[in-house]
Design a protein around this motif. Structure first.
Motif, short mmCIF file in Angstrom:
data_model
loop_
_atom_site.label_atom_id
_atom_site.label_comp_id
_atom_site.label_asym_id
_atom_site.label_seq_id
_atom_site.Cartn_x
_atom_site.Cartn_y
_atom_site.Cartn_z
N ASN A 163 0.80 -1.21 0.00
CA ASN A 163 0.00 0.00 0.00
C ASN A 163 0.84 1.28 0.00
O ASN A 163 0.29 2.38 0.01
N ASP A 164 2.15 1.12 -0.02
CA ASP A 164 3.04 2.27 -0.15
C ASP A 164 3.39 2.54 -1.61
O ASP A 164 4.17 3.45 -1.91
N ILE A 165 2.83 1.74 -2.53
CA ILE A 165 3.10 1.88 -3.96
C ILE A 165 1.88 2.45 -4.65
O ILE A 165 0.82 1.80 -4.70
N VAL A 166 2.01 3.64 -5.21
CA VAL A 166 0.97 4.23 -6.04
C VAL A 166 1.30 3.91 -7.49
O VAL A 166 2.41 4.20 -7.96
N LEU A 167 0.38 3.30 -8.21
CA LEU A 167 0.60 2.98 -9.62
C LEU A 167 0.24 4.20 -10.46
O LEU A 167 -0.85 4.76 -10.33
N THR A 168 1.16 4.61 -11.32
CA THR A 168 1.01 5.83 -12.11
C THR A 168 1.32 5.53 -13.58
O THR A 168 1.69 4.41 -13.93
N SER A 169 1.25 6.58 -14.40
CA SER A 169 1.60 6.42 -15.81
C SER A 169 3.10 6.51 -16.03
O SER A 169 3.58 6.29 -17.16
N GLY A 170 3.86 6.82 -15.00
CA GLY A 170 5.30 6.93 -15.13
C GLY A 170 5.87 7.96 -14.17
O GLY A 170 5.15 8.53 -13.33
N THR A 171 7.16 8.21 -14.29
CA THR A 171 7.83 9.11 -13.37
C THR A 171 7.24 10.52 -13.41
O THR A 171 7.12 11.17 -12.36
N THR A 172 6.87 11.01 -14.57
CA THR A 172 6.34 12.37 -14.66
C THR A 172 5.08 12.52 -13.83
O THR A 172 4.94 13.49 -13.06
#
Length: 414
Positions: A94-103
């Motif tokens: 739960n400490d990992i947010v899934l995103t579209s990338g580093t930006t």
């Protein structure tokens, strides 16, 4: 098998290359030599097939469905979170947010963490070697708050001048931001030491891990930073994938950056209750198939092992650097004591873009330009460089082809 000189005995690069279909194609009638891996990596069949399989067999939206397809899609998506958490040794999935990338990860920290805390006179500290993604978001929120962005200097070898960085960690600095590995120079920054000094001063540290995760094991708990941002497409996974690791207390205190479906518990017109992290930062339908590919990419890297990958990549880096130094008038930018397989260079009297265009005609793909690092180009007094960035599926023979093409191009332009 019979290993070639300096090749790890347990590392069969030719067999590995068969996993990457694009490496077998020709460009302008010549075998492709792909040396643009810092821009984006090639994808193994295992990743391509995982994405294809998702759309053929499991395509549905995540979290909202109780039917079989929805459960399968959710399992793949959340499975990628589990694998990423284990890969970087996060204390909790739960400490990992899934995103579209580093930006997107950087902007989430900028608007959800930094902006609410900044006031006039405050500062954000970064460095001269950063990618624009680790500069522009801080400038945007600083301008809103009346704060400033400061940049710590580097030396001619492309190394961060640590004593200067530490001197600039003054009380008005509310966030420090540094790349783990420079996308232009290959320089590896001593993140653990930087994090220790930031903690001593009570300053949160964000690390851009885009260029580190493809080449080295990362343990965010051991590093001691507060945020670690990364992207999937540079580490064999599909584009439009990535993540943000953050300490739990930060995720708990940060308001959402995007609003919409999935990131809520309940919506009323008199107020909305948000989901717990990480889901309160994951509004809307995500790149589900892409994250199925992320899981497959992690499995693939682990099947080879970072010890073997790092040994081969550093052999290639040493060999390519040695061969480049044979070319008259060639200048290498970034010769840090510790670096990853990225080499930026220029040849006296030749324009970077002209050289890259002619190299492409020889089947060699390298990057030319400012590499989203204008301040770094300004530091070295050049508008652009050529960049050859290597990966574990590249070969010494490809380096030889690259050098021969470079000599041919040099002759044409001189």
């Amino acid at each position: 098998m019979n290993a070639k000189p300096n090749q790890p005995l347990d590392f069969d690069v030719q067999r590995i290359r068969t996993d990457f279909p694009l490496l077998g194609r020709k460009v302008h009638g010549k075998p492709l030599v792909y040396f643009d891996n810092a821009n984006t990596s090639q994808k193994p069949l295992q990743v391509i097939e995982a994405v294809d399989r998702h759309y053929r067999e499991h395509n549905a939206n995540v979290a909202r469905a109780v039917h079989q397809l929805g459960e399968e899609a959710t399992a793949a998506y959340e499975g990628a979170r589990d694998k990423l958490a284990a890969w970087i040794n996060a204390a909790s999935r739960n400490d990992i947010v899934l995103t579209s990338g580093t930006t997107q990860s950087m902007n989430t920290v900028a608007y959800s963490f930094a902006l609410p805390r900044l006031k006039p006179g405050d500062a954000i500290l970064t460095t001269v070697m950063e990618h624009h993604a680790n500069i522009v978001p801080w400038q945007l929120v600083a301008a809103r708050a009346g704060a400033t962005v400061k940049a710590a200097p580097i030396n001619e070898r492309g190394e961060l001048i640590l004593e200067k960085f530490f001197e600039m960690l003054t009380p008005e600095v509310k966030l420090a931001c540094v790349t783990h590995v420079s996308n232009v120079l290959g320089t590896v920054n001593p993140v653990r030491e930087i994090a220790r000094e930031c903690r001593r001063r009570g300053i949160p540290l964000l690390v851009d891990g885009s260029q580190a995760l493809p080449h080295r094991p990362v343990d965010v708990q051991a590093l001691g930073c507060d945020f670690y941002a990364f992207t999937g497409h540079k580490m064999l996974a599909p584009t439009g994938t990535g993540g943000l690791w953050a300490k739990r207390e930060h995720l708990q205190s940060m308001p959402p950056f995007f609003g919409g479906g999935e990131m809520i518990r309940e919506v009323r017109f008199d107020g909305t209750t948000f989901a717990e992290p990480p889901h309160k930062f994951e509004a809307g339908t995500p790149n589900i198939a892409g994250f199925a590919g992320v899981g497959a990419a992690i499995d693939y890297v682990q099947s080879i092992g970072f010890d073997a990958i790092r040994a081969w990549e550093h052999e290639l880096l040493a060999y390519a650097t040695e061969r480049l130094r044979e070319i008259p008038g060639l200048r290498i930018f970034g010769e840090a004591a510790e670096k990853e397989p990225v080499i930026s260079f220029l040849i006296e009297g030749a324009q970077a873009t002209d050289m890259a265009t002619l190299l492409d005609l020889e089947g060699v793909a390298v990057r030319s330009g400012h590499h989203c690092a204008h301040p770094l180009m300004q530091f070295y007094g050049v508008p652009a460089t050529l960049r050859a960035s290597l990966a574990f599926y590249n070969t010494r023979e490809e380096v030889d082809v690259f050098i021969a093409a470079l000599l041919k191009v040099r002759k044409l332009l001189m």
